[in-house]
Design an enzyme around this catalytic site. Structure first.
Site, PDB file in Angstrom:
ATOM      1  N   TYR A  54       0.647  -1.371  -0.138  1.00 48.56           N
ATOM      2  CA  TYR A  54      -0.244   0.290  -0.223  1.00 48.56           C
ATOM      3  C   TYR A  54       0.885   0.945   0.482  1.00 48.56           C
ATOM      4  O   TYR A  54       2.237   0.834   0.494  1.00 48.56           O
ATOM      5  CB  TYR A  54      -0.366   0.382   1.183  1.00 48.56           C
ATOM      6  CG  TYR A  54      -1.708   1.392   1.448  1.00 48.56           C
ATOM      7  CD1 TYR A  54      -2.794   1.718   0.377  1.00 48.56           C
ATOM      8  CD2 TYR A  54      -1.649   1.984   2.237  1.00 48.56           C
ATOM      9  CE1 TYR A  54      -3.634   3.326   0.719  1.00 48.56           C
ATOM     10  CE2 TYR A  54      -2.199   3.631   2.384  1.00 48.56           C
ATOM     11  CZ  TYR A  54      -3.394   4.118   1.493  1.00 48.56           C
ATOM     12  OH  TYR A  54      -3.553   4.785   1.344  1.00 48.56           O
ATOM     13  N   GLY A  61      -5.810   5.157  -0.560  1.00 47.31           N
ATOM     14  CA  GLY A  61      -7.836   5.148   0.031  1.00 47.31           C
ATOM     15  C   GLY A  61      -8.621   3.920  -0.141  1.00 47.31           C
ATOM     16  O   GLY A  61      -8.503   3.043  -0.480  1.00 47.31           O
TER      17      GLY A  61
END
Length: 512
Positions: A54, A61
């Protein structure tokens, strides 16, 4: 010029003030540069692996499930900055933006973000050149960082968007960078995200509000003492032994300040003369309790600010063992709560000051002063409408005291489903602090006029010093009605720039 060195362990409130308001230069420590390089090696190693990580090789998001191929990652970082630079409304103040930029640099230099040293150096270069990106009022929910405000700052690093130069003129950021020999950055994996994820805006405004309130709370002790004196009140309620049996430190400090201001007064203690009263009204007698509670609120807020100043707020973060982990440290709740708490205290301090002013103007409660402190009541209105203005300000303070942090509005397709609204809490506190200054200026104006109307009684030496300094500042004393707004504006400036405290402390020494 003063230089602030940014290391890996955070910064102090005085560092923030020096950069945001004092124009101090910023320098990266050798330790910070080494930590930046070490963390970047970890990010580069992860970026080279096929597994998605990530913020390094994924979207953000609600779009975090998409794995981004290496040839699109630079574009991804540029895109997040461009798309998140979506603020609207008026431009915020220069000191707020400088604090925002400096505090993001503080986290970057912690070595927990994976940003390259050259990006951090460019951030410092912009601050040192006096280039201030245009950041708009609206765009932060106080969660996942002050996203839009920080994005507008990151946009300027890329040589895009608008910024204000050291001359105060807004120009395209690319022109300003070129004029100062600064090369725009080409963002790589994780760097765009790392520049946006932080509580830096709300924290910067908290630090500056605390500095301003430190001055205003001491100023409020002075204006309360002057009102007590003008009302012929008793200073016996300020005795240290009374406050020792309810040991709130802020209360004791406020009482001690008032007592120091009133030392040697010929006006205190006359409450048993022509119109006997057993006790003074709450707004006079309980001034240390109210102001003291606000001081203790500030102490708690300062503790939270200090913890945040020592923090590295980003998502994901690079840990010392080499892991890059997602987290929720960007949530602004700790800062948002104290911003709201301070707004409540500010409203109450303004409210009690207004009650004292109203008492000074009411002939039925002022113990011998003329109605509205007018020269010829009826022909003259005196300070009647000055109190209206003060009352309007206090009413606004009460509205600003409604907490922003009690609200939350979901965003990012319900991925970010609980937010802090800390930026909003900071913005309204900033307005509240500004208005409190005006409220205290009106009390000062009324109290000094009332004291001068007490003919035959000698004020305290500290009070005399205040009146003399105020008159030298162009604020007129008692007399027939005149255009009042300039006097009130001058009194506001007198409080705002610290001359009120300076005048008192020539007699009392430093107040607490």
């Amino acid at each position: 010029m003063h230089t602030v060195v940014v290391g890996t362990s955070g910064v102090t409130a005085s560092d923030v003030l020096a950069v945001a308001r004092g124009g101090a230069r910023v320098q990266l420590s050798e330790e910070a540069v080494a930590a930046l390089a070490a963390a970047r090696e970890i990010v580069d190693a992860l970026a080279a692996k096929p597994d998605p990580v990530y913020g390094v090789s994924t979207g953000f998001g609600a779009l975090a499930t998409r794995h981004i191929s290496p040839e699109l990652r630079a574009q991804l970082q540029r895109n997040i900055v461009r798309s998140h630079a979506a603020g609207m409304g008026p431009a915020v103040e220069r000191d707020v933006v400088r604090a925002l930029m400096f505090l993001r640099l503080k986290t970057v230099c912690s070595g927990h973000t994976g940003v390259r040293p050259e990006v951090a150096q460019t951030m410092a270069d912009l601050l040192n050149a006096g280039i201030t990106p245009v950041v708009h009022e609206y765009g932060s929910l106080g969660c996942s960082g002050d996203l839009a405000p920080l994005s507008h700052c990151a946009l300027a690093l890329m040589g895009e968007g608008d910024a204000e130069g050291p001359d105060g003129v807004v120009r395209p950021a690319a022109e300003l960078l070129a004029a100062h020999g600064i090369q725009p950055v080409e963002l790589r994996e994780k760097e765009g995200l790392a520049l946006l994820n932080g509580t830096d805006g709300m924290l910067g405004m908290l630090v500056m509000a605390l500095a301003d309130l430190d001055t205003l709370y001491r100023s409020a002790d002075v204006t309360a003492a002057l009102s007590l004196e003008a009302l012929l009140g008793t200073d016996k309620v300020l005795a240290p032994e009374l406050h020792a049996i309810r040991p709130h430190p802020g209360q004791a400090a406020s009482a001690a300040n008032m007592l120091a201001v009133l030392k040697g007064s010929g006006l205190t203690g006359h409450h048993q003369d022509d119109a006997p009263r057993v006790q003074d009204a709450y707004s006079v007698r309980c001034a240390p309790q109210v102001a003291g509670a606000g001081r203790d609120t500030m102490a708690h807020a300062r503790l939270v600010a200090d913890r945040e100043l020592a923090s590295a707020v980003d998502n994901p973060v690079v840990l010392p063992d080499g892991r890059v982990e997602s987290n929720g440290n960007f949530h602004g709740a700790p800062v948002a709560y104290v911003l709201d708490f301070l707004a409540v205290a500010v409203a109450d301090l303004g409210s009690i000051a207004e009650r004292r002013t109203d008492r000074l103007l009411d002939k039925n409660r002022s113990h011998g002063l003329p109605p509205f402190l007018a020269d010829d009541a009826g022909v003259d209105s005196g300070l009647m409408i000055a109190q209206y203005t003060q009352a309007a300000l206090v009413s606004e303070l009460k509205r600003l005291a409604v907490p922003a942090s009690a609200d939350s509005i979901p965003s990012s397709a319900m991925q970010e489903d609980h937010v802090s609204m800390g930026w909003s809490a900071a913005r309204k506190l900033r307005t509240a602090v500004d208005n409190l200054t005006r409220v205290l200026a009106v009390e000062l104006y009324a109290a000094t006029r009332a004291i001068e109307l007490r003919e035959g009684l000698t004020p305290a030496p500290a009070t005399r010093a205040v009146i003399d300094a105020l008159r030298e500042a162009g604020v007129q004393g008692p007399g027939p009605d005149r255009f009042l707004a300039p006097d009130l504006a001058a009194a506001d400036t007198f409080v705002r720039d610290g001359r009120l405290l300076a005048a008192v402390e020539t007699v009392t020494g430093p107040l607490q």
